[in-house]
Design an enzyme around this catalytic site. Structure first.
Site, short mmCIF file in Angstrom:
data_model
loop_
_atom_site.label_atom_id
_atom_site.label_comp_id
_atom_site.label_asym_id
_atom_site.label_seq_id
_atom_site.Cartn_x
_atom_site.Cartn_y
_atom_site.Cartn_z
CG LEU A 197 -1.92 -1.10 1.43
CD1 LEU A 197 -2.62 -0.96 2.77
CD2 LEU A 197 -2.94 -1.08 0.29
CG ASP A 198 0.40 4.38 -2.84
OD1 ASP A 198 1.27 3.66 -3.35
OD2 ASP A 198 -0.54 4.89 -3.48
NE ARG A 199 5.81 8.36 3.05
CZ ARG A 199 5.66 9.61 3.53
NH1 ARG A 199 5.39 9.78 4.82
NH2 ARG A 199 5.77 10.65 2.75
CB THR A 201 -2.93 3.92 0.98
OG1 THR A 201 -2.81 4.79 -0.14
CG2 THR A 201 -4.23 3.15 0.88
#
Length: 495
Positions: A197-199, A201
């Site tokens: 997951l993106d940082r 998110t």
């Protein structure tokens, strides 16, 4: 058991105690320098007690912070460095620091070539040379919100990841990552990353406990058998009917982490369905059918409904329409510059994973030593893989299994004059104090070479570290994992 060193053999075929004959070394010419053969590096990401004990956490103002610590950046000599002096490489590819820094670092024993202290920066590099640089490392704070373990069994660990936490070590982050926190605080080690997951998110994040389980789920991902469901809060009144977006996405910068819709980009598809509207903002369910970087965020921006607090895709830098319909009217370099300047004015460069020193050093770095010798602007240099210090040049969706072999980097230098103090503090251990509660070592004193030690930065507020995008559900052929709906996604929630 330690691996055999240079010139040593392994066990004999019939006797484990009997060593094989040592290979003959080539006779060196007069003045020729011996380079040991490359060491065999273990595959995959593996962290042990020695990694976790590098430093410790403390909590302050709703933030999880890491005490500064000493860390080794390591790299093998790159092909383009062969035949060049170490001094030349530093002066052309690592210009974040003046050469006086590297001279002082060498005097302090912080630069090592093939594990031998570097005494002369004029030394000429050879193929397979192994370079080690010890730096005083500072990590950005993340939210103090704990990682909730949703499921743990013999095969997987599933957690609810808070926003602001990277999954694995990358860029400036090491201990403030999901992998390290799970290892240090939950004794969950040797985990295999299945997806990322993106940082910024939050939400459901899965890890496999064995390579076999990881491979099995990877096959489901490749065959698109894995269903992912996200929720987000977006600007304005999202259409009530189902919306399908299939615009191709192109990566503008891996360094900053910026993408945009572009015909030259990769195909992707996202299905959106509005869940609620409170008169100002809408909660939207997102079903990505492909897994491109920032796919949901970029598609929402394109549709004219960016995520409410998206620190990249809901910024004025994109123009009056904020990128709606793919209308930007800026070159990629102009866009990056505008995004950086907007965050700089808000003192929030750290949200992009950048510091002021990164940008200052880029202004001078016109020739990074790359083949072709092209001249780069400040914005283009933001994606230069050789920028100093530790870099996050990789796609956020890629695995960081080679994190231990990041390019050599150094903490920025405060001033050349301060280098004189280094001679009074050559022993790194003199900067370390013992933590009476945890038994771990951490450095509370200033490092004479580290500019971060002399800078007081504004801490982000916990609110700044939350983006309204959450991975709500992951479903495969044999499993389904869900988290609770975030508070900001409730129908009656108001800012």
């Amino acid at each position: 058991m330690a691996e055999p060193g240079p010139g040593q053999g392994g066990p004999g075929p019939g006797d484990k105690e009997e060593a094989a004959p040592a290979p003959k070394k080539r006779r060196l010419a007069a003045g020729e320098r011996y380079v040991p053969p490359p060491r065999k590096l273990s595959a995959g990401v593996s962290f042990g007690a020695e990694h976790f004990a590098e430093t410790s956490y403390y909590f302050e103002g709703g933030l999880r912070k890491v005490r500064p610590y000493y860390f080794d950046f390591r790299t093998y000599c790159k092909g383009r460095w062969v035949g060049r002096s170490l001094l030349h490489v530093f002066s052309t590819e690592f210009r974040a620091q003046p050469l006086d820094y590297y001279r002082a670092a060498a005097r302090a024993g912080r630069l090592r070539l093939n594990e031998e202290p570097v005494r002369d920066l004029e030394i000429v590099l050879k193929n397979n040379d192994f370079l080690r640089n010890t730096v005083h490392r500072h990590e950005p704070p993340v939210t103090a919100q704990p990682i909730q373990i949703l499921v743990e069994d013999d095969e997987v660990v599933v957690v609810d990841k808070p926003s602001s936490l990277p999954v694995h070590p990358c860029g400036r982050f090491r201990h403030n990552t999901v992998i390290f926190i799970l290892g240090k605080e939950h004794d969950l080690k040797e985990l295999h990353t299945i997806h990322r997951l993106d940082r910024m998110t939050s939400g459901v994040l899965m890890f496999a406990k064995t390579a076999e389980v990881s491979k099995r789920i990877d096959e489901q991902v490749r065959e698109r058998q894995l269903e992912k469901e996200y929720v987000c809060r977006v600007v304005g009144e999202f259409p009530e009917h189902e919306v399908v977006c299939e615009e191709p996405i192109l990566v503008v910068s891996y360094k900053v982490g910026v993408c945009r819709v572009d015909p030259k980009g990769k195909f992707c598809k996202t299905i959106f369905q509005r869940l609620s509207y409170n008169g100002k903002t809408s909660v939207v369910k997102c079903l990505p059918r492909t897994g491109r970087t920032h796919q949901i965020r970029v598609h929402l921006q394109y549709l004219g409904h960016p995520i409410v607090n998206d620190p990249i895709y809901n910024m004025e830098a994109w123009g009056p329409d904020r990128g709606k319909g793919g209308k930007i009217d800026k070159t990629d370099e102009e866009l990056l510059k505008a995004l950086v300047e907007e965050h700089r004015s808000k003192q929030s460069l750290d949200i992009l994973g950048l510091l002021e020193e990164d940008l200052n050093s880029s202004t001078e770095n016109k020739d990074s030593g790359n083949s072709g010798g092209c001249t780069k602007s400040v914005q283009a240099d933001l994606v230069n893989e050789n920028s100093c210090p530790a870099k996050d040049t990789k796609d956020p969706e890629r695995d960081a299994k080679d994190h231990e072999r990041n390019d050599i980097a150094a903490c920025p230098l405060n001033s050349v004059a301060s280098l004189e103090t280094l001679e009074k503090n050559k022993e790194l251990g003199s900067c370390e104090k013992q933590d009476g509660q945890t038994g771990e070592k951490h450095s509370d004193e200033k490092d004479p070479l580290c500019v971060e030690c002399k800078i007081t930065r504004r801490d982000p507020s916990p609110k700044e570290l939350v983006m309204y995008l959450h991975a709500l559900r992951y479903k495969g052929a044999e499993f389904e994992y869900c988290s609770k709906m975030p508070e900001w996604a409730m129908e009656d929630w108001e800012e």
